[in-house]
Design a protein around this motif. Sequence first.
Motif, PDB file in Angstrom:
ATOM      1  N   GLY A 144       0.828  -1.209   0.000  1.00  0.00           N
ATOM      2  CA  GLY A 144       0.000   0.000   0.000  1.00  0.00           C
ATOM      3  C   GLY A 144       0.861   1.257   0.000  1.00  0.00           C
ATOM      4  N   THR A 145       0.448   2.257  -0.768  1.00  0.00           N
ATOM      5  CA  THR A 145       1.265   3.463  -0.897  1.00  0.00           C
ATOM      6  C   THR A 145       0.702   4.636  -0.105  1.00  0.00           C
ATOM      7  N   GLY A 146      -0.446   4.437   0.537  1.00  0.00           N
ATOM      8  CA  GLY A 146      -1.149   5.534   1.211  1.00  0.00           C
ATOM      9  C   GLY A 146      -0.298   6.199   2.277  1.00  0.00           C
ATOM     10  N   GLU A 147       0.367   5.390   3.098  1.00  0.00           N
ATOM     11  CA  GLU A 147       1.152   5.966   4.205  1.00  0.00           C
ATOM     12  C   GLU A 147       2.294   6.817   3.655  1.00  0.00           C
ATOM     13  N   LEU A 148       2.959   6.306   2.611  1.00  0.00           N
ATOM     14  CA  LEU A 148       4.102   7.041   2.037  1.00  0.00           C
ATOM     15  C   LEU A 148       3.628   8.371   1.440  1.00  0.00           C
ATOM     16  N   GLU A 149       2.504   8.311   0.722  1.00  0.00           N
ATOM     17  CA  GLU A 149       1.982   9.549   0.119  1.00  0.00           C
ATOM     18  C   GLU A 149       1.615  10.563   1.199  1.00  0.00           C
ATOM     19  N   ALA A 150       0.970  10.074   2.253  1.00  0.00           N
ATOM     20  CA  ALA A 150       0.557  10.988   3.336  1.00  0.00           C
ATOM     21  C   ALA A 150       1.778  11.593   4.011  1.00  0.00           C
ATOM     22  N   ARG A 151       2.815  10.775   4.211  1.00  0.00           N
ATOM     23  CA  ARG A 151       4.024  11.274   4.891  1.00  0.00           C
ATOM     24  C   ARG A 151       4.718  12.328   4.023  1.00  0.00           C
ATOM     25  N   VAL A 152       4.855  12.039   2.731  1.00  0.00           N
ATOM     26  CA  VAL A 152       5.505  13.007   1.836  1.00  0.00           C
ATOM     27  C   VAL A 152       4.724  14.315   1.829  1.00  0.00           C
ATOM     28  N   SER A 153       3.410  14.198   1.828  1.00  0.00           N
ATOM     29  CA  SER A 153       2.589  15.406   1.813  1.00  0.00           C
ATOM     30  C   SER A 153       2.780  16.207   3.111  1.00  0.00           C
ATOM     31  N   ARG A 154       2.790  15.508   4.261  1.00  0.00           N
ATOM     32  CA  ARG A 154       2.979  16.204   5.542  1.00  0.00           C
ATOM     33  C   ARG A 154       4.357  16.867   5.599  1.00  0.00           C
ATOM     34  N   LEU A 155       5.378  16.118   5.172  1.00  0.00           N
ATOM     35  CA  LEU A 155       6.740  16.665   5.236  1.00  0.00           C
ATOM     36  C   LEU A 155       6.878  17.890   4.335  1.00  0.00           C
ATOM     37  N   THR A 156       6.270  17.820   3.167  1.00  0.00           N
ATOM     38  CA  THR A 156       6.353  18.959   2.239  1.00  0.00           C
ATOM     39  C   THR A 156       5.707  20.187   2.870  1.00  0.00           C
ATOM     40  N   GLU A 157       4.532  19.967   3.502  1.00  0.00           N
ATOM     41  CA  GLU A 157       3.877  21.099   4.196  1.00  0.00           C
ATOM     42  C   GLU A 157       4.781  21.687   5.274  1.00  0.00           C
ATOM     43  N   TRP A 158       5.599  20.844   5.889  1.00  0.00           N
ATOM     44  CA  TRP A 158       6.492  21.316   6.954  1.00  0.00           C
ATOM     45  C   TRP A 158       7.803  21.880   6.388  1.00  0.00           C
ATOM     46  N   GLY A 159       7.886  21.993   5.073  1.00  0.00           N
ATOM     47  CA  GLY A 159       9.067  22.605   4.466  1.00  0.00           C
ATOM     48  C   GLY A 159      10.261  21.675   4.383  1.00  0.00           C
ATOM     49  N   TYR A 160       9.990  20.353   4.366  1.00  0.00           N
ATOM     50  CA  TYR A 160      11.065  19.349   4.361  1.00  0.00           C
ATOM     51  C   TYR A 160      11.157  18.759   2.962  1.00  0.00           C
ATOM     52  N   PRO A 161      12.334  18.749   2.356  1.00  0.00           N
ATOM     53  CA  PRO A 161      12.442  18.246   0.990  1.00  0.00           C
ATOM     54  C   PRO A 161      12.062  16.760   0.880  1.00  0.00           C
ATOM     55  N   ALA A 162      10.991  16.488   0.129  1.00  0.00           N
ATOM     56  CA  ALA A 162      10.484  15.124  -0.027  1.00  0.00           C
ATOM     57  C   ALA A 162       9.593  15.116  -1.258  1.00  0.00           C
ATOM     58  N   ARG A 163       9.715  14.071  -2.089  1.00  0.00           N
ATOM     59  CA  ARG A 163       8.784  14.002  -3.219  1.00  0.00           C
ATOM     60  C   ARG A 163       8.563  12.563  -3.640  1.00  0.00           C
ATOM     61  N   LEU A 164       7.360  12.299  -4.142  1.00  0.00           N
ATOM     62  CA  LEU A 164       7.081  10.986  -4.711  1.00  0.00           C
ATOM     63  C   LEU A 164       7.791  10.904  -6.054  1.00  0.00           C
ATOM     64  N   VAL A 165       8.318   9.722  -6.378  1.00  0.00           N
ATOM     65  CA  VAL A 165       8.983   9.551  -7.676  1.00  0.00           C
ATOM     66  C   VAL A 165       8.422   8.304  -8.342  1.00  0.00           C
ATOM     67  N   SER A 166       8.499   8.271  -9.659  1.00  0.00           N
ATOM     68  CA  SER A 166       8.020   7.102 -10.400  1.00  0.00           C
ATOM     69  C   SER A 166       9.026   5.964 -10.213  1.00  0.00           C
ATOM     70  N   PRO A 167       8.589   4.714 -10.464  1.00  0.00           N
ATOM     71  CA  PRO A 167       9.549   3.599 -10.384  1.00  0.00           C
ATOM     72  C   PRO A 167      10.763   3.832 -11.291  1.00  0.00           C
ATOM     73  N   ALA A 168      10.526   4.442 -12.470  1.00  0.00           N
ATOM     74  CA  ALA A 168      11.650   4.683 -13.392  1.00  0.00           C
ATOM     75  C   ALA A 168      12.633   5.672 -12.772  1.00  0.00           C
ATOM     76  N   GLU A 169      12.103   6.713 -12.130  1.00  0.00           N
ATOM     77  CA  GLU A 169      13.013   7.703 -11.528  1.00  0.00           C
ATOM     78  C   GLU A 169      13.753   7.098 -10.333  1.00  0.00           C
ATOM     79  N   ALA A 170      13.049   6.231  -9.589  1.00  0.00           N
ATOM     80  CA  ALA A 170      13.719   5.570  -8.458  1.00  0.00           C
ATOM     81  C   ALA A 170      14.910   4.760  -8.977  1.00  0.00           C
ATOM     82  N   ALA A 171      14.712   4.067 -10.084  1.00  0.00           N
ATOM     83  CA  ALA A 171      15.792   3.251 -10.659  1.00  0.00           C
ATOM     84  C   ALA A 171      16.925   4.139 -11.167  1.00  0.00           C
TER      85      ALA A 171
END
Length: 411
Positions: A95-122
């Motif tokens: 499940g990706t829900g927790e990761l998406e929620a965390r990235v969203s919270r961190l971004t709101e707090w001014g912390y560098p974080a972003r979701l990336v595609s599997p291709a970008e991860a590779a």
Amino acid sequence: MTSRRVVVVGAGIVGAAVAARLAEAGLRVTLLDQDEPGRATSRWSFAWVNSNDKAPQPYHDLNHAGMRAWAELAPDLDGAAWYRPSGHVELATAGTGELEARVSRLTEWGYPARLVSPAEAAELEPALRLPAPAAAFFPDEGYLLTEPLIARLVARAESHGAQVLTGEPARVTSIDTSGDAPPQVRTVAGAVLEADEVICCAGRWTPSLAAVPLIPWQSSGSTAPGLVVRVGPVAPPGPVRLLHTPDLAVRPHPGGLLHLEAEDAAAAVDLHTPEPELRRWAAELLRRARRTVRGLDDARVVAHQVCVRPLPPDGQSIVGRLPGAPGIYVAVTHSGVTLAAHLSRLIAADLTTGTPPAALSPYTPARFTPTPLDPGRLDPGRLDPGRLDPGRLDPGPRRPSARPGAAPRAP
Ligand SMILES: Cc1cc2nc3c(=O)[nH]c(=O)nc-3n(C[C@H](O)[C@H](O)[C@H](O)COP(=O)(O)OP(=O)(O)OC[C@H]3O[C@@H](n4cnc5c(N)ncnc54)[C@H](O)[C@@H]3O)c2cc1C
């Protein structure tokens, strides 16, 4: 320039950083360690510098400031030898829900974080072989090589006049106070050191010297110990970034090795776990690592070690003057690798100005001071780790996970 005398007990990452800052600030520092500097918890730490999953927000901010403090210190302290701002790639295989929620919270707090595609991860980590439906990248995170770092911090303290005493004769047996008299530090060798301030940075041993509570770590089933596994050799191109999957945490380690941890392994071991069981977990983590990254075809387990987190009961740092014990100051924390540079700066400001920085106010030892209504709060024997909310106890490695086998996150 002040000539106040300070004794720092413990030369792990916290004590070494504190000693270096105080000596630089002109205090007369004596640093004591019962072993060689940096050979206890700090040596085996995953050493991930992050504020990836820390709460509440002031504690997140403290850890974020910790990350910046190392970046600031690195150019001036031979950072090439120990500072590894590698970035962190996290894969969510279920499940990706927790990761998406965390990235969203961190971004709101001014912390560098972003979701990336599997291709970008590779692309970010070419050694990855595990496909993932979702991934995130945390560009400002990384890890530290604690052994060369602590050596440099101790050398810096010495270069500013600190006296460093190590080994069994430097083992502190007590820190005594009496009325308004200066505190006295007694060693096993019979020495009595008088100081204006004693800073107790004894990691998991702190409660034996100063009245602060930590989660008891010696008992069977304690949540404080974790398992560290080092494997290698890694054939190039091995991973260069810090990585998490739901069942493994990985980072490069000197000597062509990888450092591995996993939440289920950490939960399964303590200081009483039989050696065959530890070896079985070590082999399991190597198996997971081979599945996750390239370069491990010829690798074997090089080291495995149960090591102990200094865990305050609420999961957050304990830093400040000990109530009712004039001249005794405590600095003990989980996430000490992330926090040591920043905490040491705050502690130096506290001691040199006489005013505790506001950033330290949530972490005062006084929050655990027993009251007439709650006389047992200081007795670590009464803290039952099984009854504490694991998410609060240790927001990282013990965070309840979506499925069994989740990796240690945000230690
Ligand atoms: C498995 C694991 C993974 C972790 N991962 C991370 C992570 O990814 N990121 C992060 O930020 N943190 C992490 N941590 C936590 C971090 O490693 C600790 O918070 C940090 O190392 C604590 O440093 P310290 O200096 O307080 O303690 P230590 O490194 O234990 O140093 C304490 C020192 O005090 C000395 N001492 C003790 N008693 C006495 C005495 N009586 N007399 C003289 N000397 C004494 C000891 O010899 C020792 O050298 C992890 C911890 C563990 C166990």
